[in-house]
Design a protein around this motif. Structure first.
Motif, short mmCIF file in Angstrom:
data_model
loop_
_atom_site.label_atom_id
_atom_site.label_comp_id
_atom_site.label_asym_id
_atom_site.label_seq_id
_atom_site.Cartn_x
_atom_site.Cartn_y
_atom_site.Cartn_z
N PRO A 129 0.81 -1.22 0.00
CA PRO A 129 0.00 0.00 0.00
C PRO A 129 0.85 1.27 0.00
O PRO A 129 1.93 1.34 0.57
N SER A 130 0.31 2.28 -0.68
CA SER A 130 0.94 3.60 -0.77
C SER A 130 -0.18 4.62 -0.88
O SER A 130 -1.36 4.26 -0.96
N PRO A 131 0.13 5.92 -0.89
CA PRO A 131 -0.93 6.92 -1.04
C PRO A 131 -1.77 6.76 -2.29
O PRO A 131 -2.89 7.25 -2.36
N SER A 132 -1.25 6.09 -3.33
CA SER A 132 -1.99 5.93 -4.58
C SER A 132 -2.51 4.52 -4.80
O SER A 132 -3.12 4.25 -5.84
N TRP A 133 -2.26 3.63 -3.86
CA TRP A 133 -2.67 2.23 -4.04
C TRP A 133 -2.90 1.63 -2.66
O TRP A 133 -1.99 1.63 -1.83
N ASP A 134 -4.11 1.11 -2.40
CA ASP A 134 -4.45 0.76 -1.03
C ASP A 134 -4.54 -0.74 -0.76
O ASP A 134 -5.08 -1.14 0.27
N VAL A 135 -4.04 -1.58 -1.66
CA VAL A 135 -4.11 -3.02 -1.43
C VAL A 135 -2.76 -3.67 -1.68
O VAL A 135 -1.93 -3.16 -2.43
N LYS A 136 -2.54 -4.81 -1.01
CA LYS A 136 -1.37 -5.63 -1.31
C LYS A 136 -1.70 -6.53 -2.49
O LYS A 136 -2.78 -7.10 -2.57
N ALA A 137 -0.76 -6.67 -3.39
CA ALA A 137 -1.05 -7.45 -4.60
C ALA A 137 0.24 -8.03 -5.18
O ALA A 137 1.33 -7.48 -4.98
N LEU A 138 0.08 -9.13 -5.88
CA LEU A 138 1.14 -9.70 -6.69
C LEU A 138 0.77 -9.50 -8.16
O LEU A 138 -0.38 -9.70 -8.53
N VAL A 139 1.74 -9.14 -8.96
CA VAL A 139 1.52 -8.98 -10.40
C VAL A 139 2.66 -9.67 -11.13
O VAL A 139 3.84 -9.43 -10.82
N GLY A 140 2.30 -10.53 -12.07
CA GLY A 140 3.32 -11.27 -12.79
C GLY A 140 3.07 -11.33 -14.28
O GLY A 140 1.97 -11.04 -14.76
N VAL A 141 4.11 -11.72 -15.00
CA VAL A 141 4.05 -11.91 -16.45
C VAL A 141 4.58 -13.30 -16.76
O VAL A 141 5.62 -13.71 -16.23
N VAL A 142 3.84 -14.02 -17.61
CA VAL A 142 4.20 -15.40 -17.96
C VAL A 142 4.27 -15.54 -19.47
O VAL A 142 3.43 -14.99 -20.19
N TYR A 143 5.27 -16.27 -19.94
CA TYR A 143 5.38 -16.56 -21.38
C TYR A 143 5.68 -18.04 -21.56
O TYR A 143 6.56 -18.59 -20.91
N ARG A 144 4.88 -18.68 -22.44
CA ARG A 144 5.17 -20.05 -22.84
C ARG A 144 5.66 -20.05 -24.28
O ARG A 144 4.90 -19.70 -25.19
N PRO A 145 6.91 -20.43 -24.54
CA PRO A 145 7.37 -20.51 -25.92
C PRO A 145 6.49 -21.47 -26.71
O PRO A 145 6.13 -22.55 -26.22
N PRO A 146 6.09 -21.11 -27.92
CA PRO A 146 5.12 -21.92 -28.66
C PRO A 146 5.61 -23.33 -28.98
O PRO A 146 4.80 -24.24 -29.16
N SER A 147 6.92 -23.52 -29.05
CA SER A 147 7.45 -24.85 -29.38
C SER A 147 7.68 -25.72 -28.16
O SER A 147 8.09 -26.88 -28.29
N SER A 148 7.40 -25.19 -26.98
CA SER A 148 7.66 -25.96 -25.76
C SER A 148 6.60 -27.03 -25.55
O SER A 148 5.48 -26.95 -26.08
N ASN A 149 6.94 -28.04 -24.77
CA ASN A 149 6.01 -29.12 -24.45
C ASN A 149 4.90 -28.59 -23.55
O ASN A 149 5.17 -28.09 -22.45
N ILE A 150 3.67 -28.69 -24.01
CA ILE A 150 2.57 -28.08 -23.27
C ILE A 150 2.31 -28.75 -21.92
O ILE A 150 1.97 -28.10 -20.95
N ASN A 151 2.51 -30.07 -21.86
CA ASN A 151 2.31 -30.76 -20.58
C ASN A 151 3.36 -30.35 -19.56
O ASN A 151 3.06 -30.20 -18.37
N SER A 152 4.59 -30.16 -20.01
CA SER A 152 5.64 -29.69 -19.10
C SER A 152 5.32 -28.28 -18.62
O SER A 152 5.54 -27.94 -17.45
N PHE A 153 4.80 -27.43 -19.53
CA PHE A 153 4.39 -26.09 -19.13
C PHE A 153 3.30 -26.15 -18.07
O PHE A 153 3.35 -25.43 -17.07
#
Length: 267
Positions: free
Chosen positions: A94-118
């Motif tokens: 929290p800060s004066p401009s944001w009043d909640v605790k939060a997690l924010v993430g970015v995920v990328y799966r390479p298109p050639s990767s094994n989908i089950n492993s992903f």
């Protein structure tokens, strides 16, 4: 946004954000194509950036950019980088401009990767995210087409994984459109249903993926831009287009069609 090389498209991204005239608190990018030598160069004005980039092969990479008005800290134990999955996360306090605790993430799966492993890696990631017990947003290019649920079992497994971990996808329209296909492979996942959210797609030719957005309302959010500024827009659907056609049909276009002067016809 899947930026498909931040070094190549950095100026276009800056120009596009200036055109939108919105100071997004957080921006997530996939396929940054950054490396250890240049990742510090391509940070947007007024933003800090935490990125995970490849060191032994070209392409890939993820980054989360957060506005300076946020109190944010990278979470290194949620950063992953292998042939199946690439992730980066920050924790916001929290800060004066944001009043909640939060997690924010970015995920990328390479298109050639094994989908089950992903899916195995992603399941473990969601478990670890949930262990923080906080409001969480996960942006990403998953390269799993959510519009293909009837024919593709891994898609069903991916959707089940999302919902069983108390997340939900906020985007339900195609995010990558080509002359031969329309796929929903990018999304924003959220584990909250109590706050009002407005999500959707933007349009730009920076990449062949459409940018995604989600506006999240907190009780004391004070963003560094004018939230009270009125925004006008057109609602375009079957009903409004039919209404427009009906109105056009009532106009006498005889003089316009008979004119040889385009400017005079316009007047």
């Amino acid at each position: 946004l899947n930026i498909r090389s931040l070094p190549c498209n950095f100026d276009s991204l800056v120009d596009y954000l200036n055109l939108l005239n919105i100071s997004f608190p957080i921006i997530g990018l996939t396929e940054t194509w950054l490396n250890e030598d240049n990742e510090s160069i391509y940070s947007l004005p007024n933003y800090s950036m935490h990125s995970v980039c490849r060191s032994e092969r070209r392409g890939g990479g993820v980054a989360v950019l957060y506005h300076h008005f946020l109190n944010a800290t990278p979470i290194t134990d949620l950063s992953l980088l292998d042939e199946h999955i690439e992730t980066t996360f920050i924790e916001i306090t929290p800060s004066p401009s944001w009043d909640v605790k939060a997690l924010v993430g970015v995920v990328y799966r390479p298109p050639s990767s094994n989908i089950n492993s992903f899916l195995q890696s992603f399941a473990d990631l969601l478990n670890r995210v949930n262990s923080y017990g906080k409001l969480s947003f996960i942006m990403g290019d998953f390269n799993i087409n959510l519009l293909d649920t009837d024919a593709h079992t891994p898609v069903d497994n991916f959707i089940d994984l999302i919902y069983t971990n108390s997340f939900r996808p906020l985007i339900d329209q195609a995010t990558r459109i080509t002359p031969t296909s329309s796929t929903l492979i990018d999304n924003i996942l959220c584990n909250d249903i109590t706050h009002h959210q407005t999500s959707g797609l933007l349009h730009t030719d920076i990449s062949d993926h459409l940018p995604l957005f989600s506006f999240f309302a907190t009780s004391q959010c004070r963003a560094p831009y004018d939230c009270d500024q009125a925004t006008t827009y057109r609602i375009i659907n079957t009903d409004t287009m039919n209404a427009c056609n009906d109105q056009l049909a009532t106009v006498d276009w005889t003089e316009v069609l008979a004119s040889d002067n385009a400017e005079a016809a316009f007047q």
